[in-house]
Design an enzyme around this catalytic site. Structure first.
Site, PDB file in Angstrom:
ATOM      1  N   MET A 237       8.394   2.525  49.559  1.00 44.39           N
ATOM      2  CA  MET A 237       7.437   3.396  48.874  1.00 44.39           C
ATOM      3  C   MET A 237       8.111   4.353  47.908  1.00 44.39           C
ATOM      4  SD  MET A 237       6.381   5.713  52.173  1.00 44.39           S
ATOM      5  CE  MET A 237       7.621   6.585  53.133  1.00 44.39           C
ATOM      6  N   HIS A 254       3.714  13.681  56.407  1.00 51.58           N
ATOM      7  CA  HIS A 254       4.257  14.765  57.243  1.00 51.58           C
ATOM      8  C   HIS A 254       5.682  14.468  57.719  1.00 51.58           C
ATOM      9  CE1 HIS A 254       2.758  13.275  61.496  1.00 51.58           C
ATOM     10  NE2 HIS A 254       3.382  12.333  60.827  1.00 51.58           N
TER      11      HIS A 254
END
Length: 350
Positions: A237, A254
């Site tokens: 990613m 997170h």
């Protein structure tokens, strides 16, 4: 200022009781892990009715000389609410049924991961980390980052993926029922960092005309098989996110610093920027303080925030912090759809 010496005996006893509960709380969790490893919940279910102590110990893979100790383990677990005891027999509670191997919403892997030795050790390195230059307490304990460690330890990777799948089962049930409108009109969706595809499989099954793709690191998807409108692709990613009408990020951001979150979000924005209207990014993550405003006083998100600190030196964010990340990544607007449990669903518009 009041001193300890000036406190009443009752106040001191209340304080001592409070500290005792806090200090010994780990015992409940350690005992629960032991019960899972011994197969106690499944043994009771397979028996078909509550089991007395003799029946239970006979069904467990234990040294016969240790059988007299099982009642002490069960006493602790009964007090913790995982089992019920009546007429000298043990039965599963509704909470205990979530520990069964064949329960579709079981949380076994979550329990086993939270008390995995490799994940517990960094907590004991917390004070040392505050004094050194390591990125995270995990690195202080193990000499490398969490991600580098799991890439070399398939057993821990499987435990971690299993824990994420437990969480995804619960979220998936809500997504395909209460929040199914999020996927209406979409032709394609990419679940970034979707691991073994637990969440994407549920979405693909509920929306058969929606092409779902799980994009994760090669080691995460190497043994996964696509089916029908679900497939798996290896990718990073931080380099590129496959193009789709919608990108899904569940419990991903997170784990990362603000800088890395912006990189991920920018790649997600690029992945939907070539699409017609309706392109969006769906973020499922915690929003600090928002749950409390909604009447959820569970301190779980505070615990999760510390877990993020210990493992990654990342954090749970409040709405202002999320808004800044979205803006820095170039998104024009966002909306918080709803909170449920610890989690919030956020929709980002390019």
């Amino acid at each position: 200022m009041e001193t300890v010496e000036s406190s009443s005996s009752a106040e001191l006893l209340r304080a001592q009781t409070h500290f005792s509960r806090q200090v010994f709380s780990f015992q409940n969790f350690a005992a629960l892990k032991c019960a899972l490893q011994l197969g106690i919940p499944d043994a009771i279910k397979q028996h078909g009715k509550p089991m007395n102590l003799s029946e239970l110990t006979s069904a467990l893979p234990i040294n016969p000389s240790k059988a007299p100790c099982i009642h002490r383990l069960m006493r602790l677990l009964v007090n913790a609410g995982y089992f019920a005891q009546e007429n000298e027999c043990f039965a599963l509670t509704s909470l205990g049924r979530l520990l069964l191997k064949d329960d579709p919403l079981h949380i076994r892997a979550l329990v086993l991961s939270e008390f995995h030795t490799a994940l517990v050790m960094p907590w004991f390195a917390l004070s040392e980390w505050f004094k050194n230059d390591d990125v995270a307490p995990f690195a202080t304990a193990h000499g490398k980052s969490f991600w580098d460690y799991t890439s070399c330890d398939p057993e821990l990777r499987n435990v971690f993926d299993g824990a994420m799948a437990c969480d995804s089962h619960l979220i998936a049930k809500a997504l395909v029922t209460e929040f199914k409108y999020l996927f209406e009109g979409l032709k394609s969706l990419v679940d970034v960092g979707g691991g073994n595809g637990t969440l994407a499989r549920s979405i693909a099954k509920a929306f058969t005309n929606l092409k779902c793709t799980v994009c994760d690191l090669p080691e995460a998807v190497a043994n996964e098989q696509g089916d029908g409108n679900l497939d798996f692709v290896a990718g990073d990613m931080f380099d590129r996110v496959p193009s789709a009408d919608a990108i899904l990020l569940k419990s991903i951001l997170h784990d990362w610093s603000d800088e890395n979150c912006v990189k991920i979000l920018k790649n997600c924005k690029r992945a939907i920027s070539g699409k017609d209207k309706g392109g969006k990014v769906i973020v499922i993550d915690g929003v600090v303080e928002l749950q409390k405003k909604a009447g959820n006083d569970d301190p779980g998100l505070d615990n999760m925030d510390m877990q993020m600190l210990v493992l990654f030196n990342s954090k749970e964010r409040n709405e202002k912090e999320w808004a800044k990340l979205f803006s820095d990544a170039g998104f024009s607007d966002y909306g918080i759809v709803r909170t449920f449990g610890w989690w919030c669903i956020m929709e980002l518009s390019p």
